[in-house]
Motif scaffolding. Structure first.
Motif, PDB file in Angstrom:
ATOM      1  N   VAL A 104       0.739  -0.903  -0.052  1.00 39.66           N
ATOM      2  CA  VAL A 104       0.324   0.026  -0.049  1.00 39.66           C
ATOM      3  C   VAL A 104       1.078   0.984  -0.073  1.00 39.66           C
ATOM      4  CG1 VAL A 104      -2.128   1.338   1.320  1.00 39.66           C
ATOM      5  CG2 VAL A 104      -2.275  -0.912   1.457  1.00 39.66           C
ATOM      6  N   ASN A 105       1.805   0.914   0.710  1.00 40.24           N
ATOM      7  CA  ASN A 105       3.095   2.390   0.643  1.00 40.24           C
ATOM      8  C   ASN A 105       3.511   3.092  -0.728  1.00 40.24           C
ATOM      9  OD1 ASN A 105       4.574   4.197   2.574  1.00 40.24           O
ATOM     10  ND2 ASN A 105       6.175   3.527   1.984  1.00 40.24           N
ATOM     11  N   SER A 106       4.095   1.065  -1.493  1.00 37.27           N
ATOM     12  CA  SER A 106       4.566   1.498  -2.270  1.00 37.27           C
ATOM     13  C   SER A 106       3.576   2.349  -3.548  1.00 37.27           C
ATOM     14  CB  SER A 106       5.116   0.468  -2.890  1.00 37.27           C
ATOM     15  OG  SER A 106       6.387  -0.139  -2.453  1.00 37.27           O
ATOM     16  N   ILE A 107       2.344   2.247  -3.515  1.00 36.68           N
ATOM     17  CA  ILE A 107       0.736   2.086  -4.056  1.00 36.68           C
ATOM     18  C   ILE A 107       1.196   3.442  -4.289  1.00 36.68           C
ATOM     19  CG2 ILE A 107      -0.933   2.120  -4.555  1.00 36.68           C
ATOM     20  CD1 ILE A 107      -1.079  -1.271  -4.463  1.00 36.68           C
ATOM     21  N   ALA A 108       1.272   4.201  -3.096  1.00 42.61           N
ATOM     22  CA  ALA A 108       1.086   5.809  -2.672  1.00 42.61           C
ATOM     23  C   ALA A 108       1.889   5.819  -3.328  1.00 42.61           C
ATOM     24  CB  ALA A 108       0.876   6.167  -1.371  1.00 42.61           C
ATOM     25  N   GLU A 109       3.000   5.768  -3.111  1.00 42.54           N
ATOM     26  CA  GLU A 109       4.279   6.554  -3.493  1.00 42.54           C
ATOM     27  C   GLU A 109       4.392   6.528  -5.613  1.00 42.54           C
ATOM     28  OE1 GLU A 109       6.044   8.251  -1.469  1.00 42.54           O
ATOM     29  OE2 GLU A 109       7.374   9.059  -2.640  1.00 42.54           O
ATOM     30  N   LEU A 110       4.530   6.024  -6.218  1.00 43.70           N
ATOM     31  CA  LEU A 110       4.116   5.614  -7.623  1.00 43.70           C
ATOM     32  C   LEU A 110       2.097   6.571  -7.304  1.00 43.70           C
ATOM     33  CD1 LEU A 110       4.604   4.692  -9.950  1.00 43.70           C
ATOM     34  CD2 LEU A 110       3.973   2.336  -9.584  1.00 43.70           C
ATOM     35  N   GLY A 111       1.263   5.807  -7.024  1.00 42.86           N
ATOM     36  CA  GLY A 111       0.305   6.936  -7.565  1.00 42.86           C
ATOM     37  C   GLY A 111       0.164   8.131  -7.674  1.00 42.86           C
ATOM     38  N   SER A 112       1.141   8.508  -6.922  1.00 41.63           N
ATOM     39  CA  SER A 112       1.029   9.885  -5.556  1.00 41.63           C
ATOM     40  C   SER A 112       1.795  10.557  -7.366  1.00 41.63           C
ATOM     41  CB  SER A 112       1.556  10.244  -4.635  1.00 41.63           C
ATOM     42  OG  SER A 112       2.662  10.189  -4.335  1.00 41.63           O
ATOM     43  N   SER A 113       2.377   9.923  -8.019  1.00 40.36           N
ATOM     44  CA  SER A 113       3.512  10.468  -8.694  1.00 40.36           C
ATOM     45  C   SER A 113       3.276  10.802 -10.030  1.00 40.36           C
ATOM     46  CB  SER A 113       4.764   9.524  -9.099  1.00 40.36           C
ATOM     47  OG  SER A 113       4.200   8.058  -9.748  1.00 40.36           O
ATOM     48  N   ILE A 114       1.813  10.276 -10.021  1.00 43.77           N
ATOM     49  CA  ILE A 114       1.076  11.193 -11.360  1.00 43.77           C
ATOM     50  C   ILE A 114      -0.069  11.483 -11.048  1.00 43.77           C
ATOM     51  CG2 ILE A 114       1.661   9.018 -12.724  1.00 43.77           C
ATOM     52  CD1 ILE A 114      -1.572   7.923 -11.974  1.00 43.77           C
ATOM     53  N   ILE A 115      -0.093  12.438  -9.862  1.00 41.53           N
ATOM     54  CA  ILE A 115      -1.276  13.257  -9.394  1.00 41.53           C
ATOM     55  C   ILE A 115       0.008  14.230  -9.515  1.00 41.53           C
ATOM     56  CG2 ILE A 115      -1.926  13.973  -7.958  1.00 41.53           C
ATOM     57  CD1 ILE A 115      -3.132  10.755  -6.952  1.00 41.53           C
ATOM     58  N   VAL A 130      -5.934   3.994  -1.709  1.00 46.12           N
ATOM     59  CA  VAL A 130      -6.676   5.259  -3.179  1.00 46.12           C
ATOM     60  C   VAL A 130      -6.502   6.019  -2.075  1.00 46.12           C
ATOM     61  CG1 VAL A 130      -8.695   6.364  -3.977  1.00 46.12           C
ATOM     62  CG2 VAL A 130      -8.205   4.231  -4.899  1.00 46.12           C
ATOM     63  N   ILE A 131      -6.590   6.133  -0.979  1.00 43.48           N
ATOM     64  CA  ILE A 131      -6.879   6.610  -0.004  1.00 43.48           C
ATOM     65  C   ILE A 131      -5.474   7.251   0.827  1.00 43.48           C
ATOM     66  CG2 ILE A 131      -7.244   7.513   2.910  1.00 43.48           C
ATOM     67  CD1 ILE A 131     -10.342   6.617   2.166  1.00 43.48           C
ATOM     68  N   SER A 132      -4.475   6.427   0.698  1.00 45.59           N
ATOM     69  CA  SER A 132      -3.539   6.707   1.212  1.00 45.59           C
ATOM     70  C   SER A 132      -2.170   7.847  -0.135  1.00 45.59           C
ATOM     71  CB  SER A 132      -2.206   4.810   1.012  1.00 45.59           C
ATOM     72  OG  SER A 132      -3.253   4.354   2.401  1.00 45.59           O
ATOM     73  N   THR A 133      -3.079   7.186  -1.990  1.00 46.38           N
ATOM     74  CA  THR A 133      -2.646   8.164  -2.976  1.00 46.38           C
ATOM     75  C   THR A 133      -2.757   8.790  -2.726  1.00 46.38           C
ATOM     76  OG1 THR A 133      -2.249   6.032  -3.720  1.00 46.38           O
ATOM     77  CG2 THR A 133      -2.627   7.810  -5.009  1.00 46.38           C
ATOM     78  N   LEU A 134      -4.204   9.685  -2.299  1.00 49.03           N
ATOM     79  CA  LEU A 134      -4.509  11.167  -2.590  1.00 49.03           C
ATOM     80  C   LEU A 134      -3.978  11.417  -0.727  1.00 49.03           C
ATOM     81  CD1 LEU A 134      -8.270   9.337  -2.658  1.00 49.03           C
ATOM     82  CD2 LEU A 134      -6.879  11.122  -4.788  1.00 49.03           C
ATOM     83  N   LYS A 135      -3.877  11.214   0.043  1.00 43.59           N
ATOM     84  CA  LYS A 135      -3.110  11.308   1.671  1.00 43.59           C
ATOM     85  C   LYS A 135      -1.686  12.115   0.952  1.00 43.59           C
ATOM     86  CE  LYS A 135      -5.476   9.765   5.361  1.00 43.59           C
ATOM     87  NZ  LYS A 135      -5.431   8.444   6.070  1.00 43.59           N
ATOM     88  N   ARG A 136      -0.540  10.796   0.746  1.00 44.52           N
ATOM     89  CA  ARG A 136       0.365  11.182   0.116  1.00 44.52           C
ATOM     90  C   ARG A 136       1.016  12.139  -0.658  1.00 44.52           C
ATOM     91  NH1 ARG A 136       4.496   7.432   0.230  1.00 44.52           N
ATOM     92  NH2 ARG A 136       3.466   6.403   1.891  1.00 44.52           N
TER      93      ARG A 136
END
Ligand code: RUB
Length: 302
Positions: A104-115, A130-136
């Motif tokens: 989940v932590n890695s997804i947040a890192e990668l997901g946030s990089s495209i935001i 998703v929430i971790s990604t948005l928070k990141r």
């Protein structure tokens, strides 16, 4: 919680979300192994089989649960004595839980990089990935706005909107049927995943496919955050994913409509891979057309 209590809490939706139910099952198996009293190997293997079935049956759609259980029991067949089996389960269950949080932590890192700063994102239901990604993305100083759909009938969108608001994110709660209208204000969609099939199909909370179709029509990228234990080895031969159908009283209480009204309450749906831009996983961005390859690599090694 023991196996029975965990299965009941999952059925009753006191523990929900594909990642959380998988970790809860691994944790129940840890507890099982930690408190097991018998010393006969055959009886133990039989008890493990019962525990496995009880947990897997508690919610039928999310493969995360199956994968969490199987990961916790990996390698026990090779062990010859009871103590070794029990300690293998404890080690494997702990490993699964740790890896799951890390994913989940890695997804947040990668997901946030495209935001990007200024993005307006729509999400559905309540996905911790998703929430971790948005928070990141928010922690990175990006100014984002989120539309969270209510998600009838359990209204998990309220949990999502609370969690995002608590983190200081600008969030607007909308009813599910406003998704098409509000999509005009959105430039990315992020959803979670209960199961990803070998054909690249996403199985997630009912209503996900409507969002995907609308996003596709309007040319908006649609991402699914999915730890790879959401990918299903059970679909390699084309087997379909069972869609859970829940109690009709979740939709209308007794007496709210005449008995002659039929009610049907499927709680997940299928979104074809062609509507998904990418799966965001701990191993990187995976295109729906590479889902089979990913599953073969991850689950076919023994
Ligand atoms: C929850 C849901 C979530 C996925 C992914 O449905 O559909 O999008 O489970 O969640 P329910 P996560 O509330 O019926 O379990 O990213 O937390 O694993």
């Amino acid at each position: 919680m023991d196996v029975e209590e965990t299965a009941k809490a999952i059925k009753d939706m006191r523990i929900r979300g594909a990642g959380r139910i998988a970790r809860a099952c691994a944790s129940a198996l840890y507890e099982f192994a930690d408190t097991y009293k018998g010393d006969d190997r055959e009886t133990l293997m039989h008890d493990i089989e019962d525990a496995k079935e009880t947990l897997i049956e508690s919610r039928p759609t999310a493969v995360s649960l199956y994968n969490g259980v199987m990961a916790s029991l990996k390698g026990i067949d090779k062990e010859t004595d009871v103590d070794a089996i029990l300690s293998t389960i404890k080690g494997r269950a702990e490993e699964f839980i740790d890896n799951s949080y890390e994913a989940v932590n890695s997804i947040a890192e990668l997901g946030s990089s495209i935001i990007r700063d200024g993005d307006v994102i729509m999400t559905h239901c309540n996905s911790s990935a998703v929430i971790s990604t948005l928070k990141r993305a928010h922690e990175q100083g990006k100014n984002i706005k989120v539309f969270a759909t209510e998600t009838r009938p359990w209204r998990q969108g309220l949990i999502t909107s609370r969690e995002l608001a608590d983190a200081g994110i600008d969030v607007t709660l909308i009813v599910d049927s406003a998704a098409c209208l509000m999509m005009d204000n959105v430039n990315k969609v992020f959803v979670g995943a209960d199961t990803v099939t070998a054909q690249g199909t996403l199985v997630n909370k009912v209503g996900t496919s409507q969002l995907a179709l609308v996003a596709h029509e309007k040319g908006i990228p649609f991402y699914a955050c999915a730890e790879t234990y959401k990918f299903s080895p059970l679909t390699l031969n084309g087997d379909d994913v069972r869609i859970e159908v829940r109690d009709i009283r979740e939709i209308a209480k007794e007496g709210e409509v005449p008995d002659t009204v039929k009610i049907y309450n499927p709680v997940f749906d299928r979104t074809l891979g062609r509507y998904i831009t990418y799966y965001i996983t701990e191993l990187g961005m995976i295109s729906p057309s590479s889902a089979r390859e990913t599953i073969v690599e991850l689950f076919n090694e023994d």
